[in-house]
Design an enzyme around this catalytic site. Structure first.
Site, PDB file in Angstrom:
ATOM      1  CB  CYS A 442      -0.932   0.008   1.208  1.00  0.00           C
ATOM      2  SG  CYS A 442      -2.173  -1.280   1.151  1.00  0.00           S
TER       3      CYS A 442
HETATM    4  N1  LIG Z   1      -3.738  -5.974   1.375  1.00  0.00           N
HETATM    5  C1  LIG Z   1      -3.656  -4.826   2.027  1.00  0.00           C
HETATM    6  O1  LIG Z   1      -2.815  -4.618   2.912  1.00  0.00           O
HETATM    7  C2  LIG Z   1      -4.639  -3.737   1.718  1.00  0.00           C
HETATM    8  C3  LIG Z   1      -4.824  -2.705   2.640  1.00  0.00           C
HETATM    9  C4  LIG Z   1      -5.721  -1.703   2.360  1.00  0.00           C
HETATM   10  C5  LIG Z   1      -6.375  -1.715   1.146  1.00  0.00           C
HETATM   11  N2  LIG Z   1      -6.167  -2.712   0.248  1.00  0.00           N
HETATM   12  C6  LIG Z   1      -6.865  -2.667  -1.023  1.00  0.00           C
HETATM   13  O2  LIG Z   1      -7.840  -3.686  -1.069  1.00  0.00           O
HETATM   14  C7  LIG Z   1      -7.975  -4.159  -2.397  1.00  0.00           C
HETATM   15  C8  LIG Z   1      -7.807  -5.649  -2.388  1.00  0.00           C
HETATM   16  O3  LIG Z   1      -6.511  -5.934  -1.906  1.00  0.00           O
HETATM   17  P1  LIG Z   1      -6.071  -7.405  -1.503  1.00  0.00           P
HETATM   18  O4  LIG Z   1      -4.721  -7.258  -0.931  1.00  0.00           O
HETATM   19  O5  LIG Z   1      -7.128  -8.081  -0.719  1.00  0.00           O
HETATM   20  O6  LIG Z   1      -5.981  -8.080  -2.959  1.00  0.00           O
HETATM   21  P2  LIG Z   1      -5.769  -9.622  -3.283  1.00  0.00           P
HETATM   22  O7  LIG Z   1      -5.117  -9.650  -4.607  1.00  0.00           O
HETATM   23  O8  LIG Z   1      -5.127 -10.314  -2.149  1.00  0.00           O
HETATM   24  O9  LIG Z   1      -7.256 -10.193  -3.398  1.00  0.00           O
HETATM   25  C9  LIG Z   1      -8.164  -9.813  -4.379  1.00  0.00           C
HETATM   26  C10 LIG Z   1      -9.117 -10.962  -4.638  1.00  0.00           C
HETATM   27  O10 LIG Z   1     -10.109 -10.511  -5.549  1.00  0.00           O
HETATM   28  C11 LIG Z   1     -10.399 -11.576  -6.447  1.00  0.00           C
HETATM   29  N3  LIG Z   1     -11.042 -11.005  -7.629  1.00  0.00           N
HETATM   30  C12 LIG Z   1     -10.509 -10.321  -8.653  1.00  0.00           C
HETATM   31  N4  LIG Z   1     -11.469  -9.931  -9.506  1.00  0.00           N
HETATM   32  C13 LIG Z   1     -12.639 -10.373  -9.019  1.00  0.00           C
HETATM   33  C14 LIG Z   1     -13.995 -10.288  -9.439  1.00  0.00           C
HETATM   34  N5  LIG Z   1     -14.343  -9.626 -10.550  1.00  0.00           N
HETATM   35  N6  LIG Z   1     -14.938 -10.900  -8.709  1.00  0.00           N
HETATM   36  C15 LIG Z   1     -14.605 -11.566  -7.583  1.00  0.00           C
HETATM   37  N7  LIG Z   1     -13.352 -11.671  -7.135  1.00  0.00           N
HETATM   38  C16 LIG Z   1     -12.381 -11.078  -7.825  1.00  0.00           C
HETATM   39  C17 LIG Z   1      -9.068 -12.234  -6.676  1.00  0.00           C
HETATM   40  O11 LIG Z   1      -9.215 -13.548  -7.149  1.00  0.00           O
HETATM   41  C18 LIG Z   1      -8.459 -12.174  -5.274  1.00  0.00           C
HETATM   42  O12 LIG Z   1      -8.789 -13.326  -4.514  1.00  0.00           O
HETATM   43  C19 LIG Z   1      -6.945  -3.403  -3.223  1.00  0.00           C
HETATM   44  O13 LIG Z   1      -7.543  -2.300  -3.811  1.00  0.00           O
HETATM   45  C20 LIG Z   1      -5.950  -2.940  -2.202  1.00  0.00           C
HETATM   46  O14 LIG Z   1      -5.269  -1.787  -2.600  1.00  0.00           O
HETATM   47  C21 LIG Z   1      -5.323  -3.736   0.517  1.00  0.00           C
END
Ligand SMILES: NC(=O)c1ccc[n+]([C@@H]2O[C@H](COP(=O)([O-])OP(=O)(O)OC[C@H]3O[C@@H](n4cnc5c(N)ncnc54)[C@H](O)[C@@H]3O)[C@@H](O)[C@H]2O)c1
Length: 630
Positions: A442
């Site tokens: 992030c």
């Molecule tokens: N991981 C962190 O520390 C964190 C912190 C704050 C915000 N975020 C934000 O949260 C969001 C998700 O991050 P994450 O780390 O969980 O990502 P990730 O890649 O770990 O998980 C995303 C999931 O979404 C699924 N996916 C993709 N397209 C899809 C769809 N159309 N329908 C259903 N599922 C779908 C993927 O298969 C995956 O399992 C991002 O925008 C990220 O910037 C993440």
């Protein structure tokens, strides 16, 4: 209006008293009725909500947030190109409407007393939540409908409030929620809701993820998640069909990736894919549905990217048939569950007041703590999210700069300096530990996204760009410092590869980047990390050695570097390390031990030796400025 005022407005700089689009962050008085609770819960409830609902009832439907441009009178297509195409990148830029094109010509004025729910207050507010034992979930509450009440206790047990005074049962029901995207963040969010008693349907495009969740097994590595999923079986199920998840629930959280593009912006293509599925499901779904975008996005993405897709696919109108919020999380990997259940504050960007109220009520019944709730327009919430992270990167970089300076001063000590800085209430002490460069999924990208946004809006991006450049230089500096200590053909152990303890994520992690630089420079590298070894192995393969434990990693090395503050390294016994091995401690975890043992082979980064060389250099600044640095 005075001429000066008119001039300011023409330049977009209204005087403060006339601007009501700034986040009016304030804490209003206690919630109506608090402290004067009626013994009859039903009557108490009426007292709390009667006035507000009576006023809002007529206005609520279809009313968007007062701080947002209006759709009224302008087809949404006027303001964008092909619906749903990603906003960012050069193509996406063309879709962004002219700034303020559809805002009213006159700045909005504060409402007159009695005209609206907020009376004389601006729309963007921080609401103080009622204490946990007063948490109520109000569902489908309208002016003419009896509220249905549920109280949750801290562990999510549902307690029926019993029959109402007039013999009508007060139905206990939490809204059911769906979570689209069951990755590092989404899987934890889904599990937390289920653990608190919500019926949850998760959805992911990955069949493997869906299978794992349905088996009660975690699809990602996160402390506490396995136990929570095991406890939640029966309340949490998963499907690959997002539409099914939407049909079965009252509110949907979208937690899909928003990867950075080459210019530093965030692609919303996954969000759009998810919105298409959700929109199609909304087409034949009866009743109001709330869609909450949780993924990190840039300003405008929710309103100009996602909402039009939902409207087009559903054939319905946002603010009438369904609601939309942008509500990102401020969590750190390794403590996602704790952070989600105990947020410092809740950020709610709302399309309209109804959406925001629904989401507030949902959060109230899931959080363990009592955070402030910052409700605002979608665009302000989008800016807030990346601003928070970008600000923190600035603090970390500042502390790293102080650390670098401390190392050049005789007896310099970054901990002493930042400790004192922290006493200043304007500064505070958090994220002020000079150590390694910030990393993770992030911080680096959010900071770059802020710079990207500034460039796109024709503003100076130099502050965010400088922070990014300084952070990169901090990684380089660490590599150079370590390489100076490694003899020709020598060996190095790097302890701590993930960007923070209790995580297996190595994205932009200082320890991992250091290993890569050392390998490129030809050093023999052994690594250790409690959780991230597999992730590193996938990238660096056999080019490095993987230690089975800390003692194994350290043994026989010329240099040992502690690159993250994992507790596994705090217990390292300096006495057991030969004097021929130099220990570089980026987090100064062993500094007391080193001082007590007067260990000559210990280097705490951010600490300047109290020696003649540094003293001469500093004195030279005053006696021989030109020669001071030679
Ligand atoms: N991981 C962190 O520390 C964190 C912190 C704050 C915000 N975020 C934000 O949260 C969001 C998700 O991050 P994450 O780390 O969980 O990502 P990730 O890649 O770990 O998980 C995303 C999931 O979404 C699924 N996916 C993709 N397209 C899809 C769809 N159309 N329908 C259903 N599922 C779908 C993927 O298969 C995956 O399992 C991002 O925008 C990220 O910037 C993440």
């Amino acid at each position: 209006m005075s001429p000066v005022h008119r001039l300011w407005r023409a330049r977009g700089r209204e005087p403060r008293r006339d601007r009501d689009d700034r986040a009016g962050v304030h804490r209003p008085g206690p919630v109506r009725g608090l402290g004067r609770r009626h013994p009859d819960p039903e009557l108490d409830l009426r007292r709390r909500h009667r006035g507000r609902d009576a006023r809002r009832g007529r206005e609520r439907r279809g009313r968007r947030h007062a701080d947002q441009p209006r759709h009224d009178g302008a087809h949404t297509g006027h303001r964008r190109g092909a619906r749903g195409a990603p906003l960012h990148g050069q193509a996406g830029r063309d879709q962004v409407p002219a700034r303020h094109a559809d805002r009213p010509a006159e700045p909005r004025r504060r409402q007159q007393a009695g005209q609206g729910p907020a009376g004389l207050e601006p729309q963007d507010e921080v609401h103080r939540r009622p204490p946990p034992d007063d948490r109520l979930v109000l569902r489908d509450q309208g002016p003419r409908r009896r509220a249905r009440i549920l109280r949750t206790d801290a562990h999510g047990a549902r307690r029926d409030q019993g029959a109402g005074r007039h013999g009508q049962a007060l139905v206990t029901a939490l809204p059911s929620v769906s979570v689209v995207g069951l990755g590092k963040l989404g899987a934890c969010i889904a599990a937390c809701f289920a653990d608190k008693g919500f019926e949850v349907v998760g959805s992911d495009v990955s069949s493997h993820t869906v299978e794992l969740v349905n088996q009660g097994r975690p699809p990602v590595t996160e402390p506490g998640l396995p136990e929570m999923l095991a406890r939640s079986r029966g309340r949490l199920r998963a499907t690959q069909d997002a539409g099914e998840a939407v049909h079965a629930t009252d509110a949907t959280f979208i937690v899909v990736p928003t990867p950075s593009n080459d210019e530093g912006g965030f692609s919303i293509s996954y969000v759009i894919d998810a919105a298409r599925s959700i929109g199609r499901a909304l087409r034949d779904k009866k009743g109001y549905h709330l869609v909450v975008l949780t993924s990190t996005v840039l300003p405008g993405s929710t309103e100009y990217g996602m909402v039009p897709v939902l409207e087009q696919e559903s054939g319905k109108r946002c603010g009438e048939d369904f609601g939309v919020c942008y509500s990102p999380e401020f969590i750190a990997l390794g403590q996602v569950i704790r952070d989600f259940l105990n947020p410092e504050f809740l950020l709610i960007g709302e399309f309209d007041a109804r959406s925001g109220e629904k989401l507030s009520a949902i959060y109230k019944s899931v959080c363990d703590n009592d955070p402030s709730v910052a409700r605002m327009s979608l665009v302000n919430a989008e800016l807030t999210k990346i601003s928070v992270n970008a600000y923190v990167t600035m603090r970390i970089s500042f502390a790293n700069m102080v650390a670098a300076l401390s190392e050049q001063l005789p007896g310099g000590d970054v901990d002493t300096v930042t400790g004192a800085l922290g006493f200043d209430t304007r500064i505070g002490s958090r994220y002020l530990k000079g150590a390694v460069a910030y990393g993770g999924p992030c911080f680096p990208r959010d900071n770059q996204a802020l710079a990207y946004l500034a460039r796109q809006l024709g503003q100076k991006a130099s502050l965010a760009e400088a922070v990014h450049a300084f952070n990169e230089s901090t990684n380089q500096r660490l590599a150079e410092r370590v390489l100076e200590l490694v003899p020709e053909g020598g060996s190095v152990a790097v302890l701590g590869l993930s960007y923070k303890p209790d995580s297996n994520v190595i994205e932009e992690a200082a320890g991992f980047l250091l290993v890569r630089s050392l390998v490129e420079a030809g050093a023999r590298v052994t690594v250790h990390d409690p959780m991230a070894m597999d992730a590193v192995r996938q990238v660096l393969g056999d080019s490095i050695a993987y230690a089975s434990g800390v003692a194994d990693a350290v043994q026989g090395k010329d240099v040992v570097v502690i690159a993250n503050p994992d507790r596994a390294y705090a217990g390292l016994d300096l006495a057991s390390i030969p004097r021929s091995t130099v220990v570089v401690d980026a987090w100064r975890m062993l500094r007391k031990q080193a001082a007590a043992a007067a260990a000559p082979n210990y280097i705490g980064l951010g600490l300047g030796e109290d020696n003649q060389r540094l003293a001469r250099a500093l004195a030279g600044m005053w006696t021989d400025p030109a020669g001071a640095r030679s």
